[in-house]
Enzyme design. Sequence first.
Site, short mmCIF file in Angstrom:
data_model
loop_
_atom_site.label_atom_id
_atom_site.label_comp_id
_atom_site.label_asym_id
_atom_site.label_seq_id
_atom_site.Cartn_x
_atom_site.Cartn_y
_atom_site.Cartn_z
N GLU A 51 0.82 -1.21 0.00
CA GLU A 51 0.00 0.00 0.00
C GLU A 51 0.86 1.26 0.00
O GLU A 51 0.60 2.20 -0.76
CB GLU A 51 -0.92 0.04 1.24
CG GLU A 51 -1.89 -1.12 1.31
CD GLU A 51 -1.39 -2.32 2.10
OE1 GLU A 51 -2.23 -3.03 2.67
OE2 GLU A 51 -0.16 -2.56 2.13
N CYS A 82 -0.71 1.34 7.12
CA CYS A 82 -1.19 1.55 5.75
C CYS A 82 -2.54 2.25 5.72
O CYS A 82 -2.78 3.11 4.87
CB CYS A 82 -1.25 0.21 5.02
SG CYS A 82 0.39 -0.50 4.76
#
Length: 146
Positions: A51, A82
Amino acid sequence: MEFMKIAIEEAIKGKNKGEIPVGVVIVKNGEVISKAHNLKETLKLPTAHAEILAIEEACKKIGNWRLTGAEMYVTLEPCAMCASAIAQSRISKIHIGTFNKDMGACGSILNLLDYNMLNSFVDVKWCYDKKCSEILTEFFTERRRS
């Protein structure tokens, strides 16, 4: 779902490198602007989650840290780090392939993407994809055998 298939391909790339198989695609206006897979082991960096890497690439591509209007497709529910980066980047929507029962921060264990204190308003879509779960199960089964 076309974009989740691309995310799964990224996860498989990571798995082939010995990385935990998580794949991400970021899309804006129907166009893929970035894709990534985990590289923690390869880069020896705890922040090299798929991510984070995809967000960094997308920001460079569009020349802005704000990814407003962008959608993320991710094979595994993001962790707290993330999820925070997703909120900070202003991604509008996230499509999640499978739950993260250990560290999920988008609704399983925590929900940082729907937390008023962070001023976060990311639309979370759970689109369970059996392949996303299978890739992770296979990876950890193989790892335990080694």
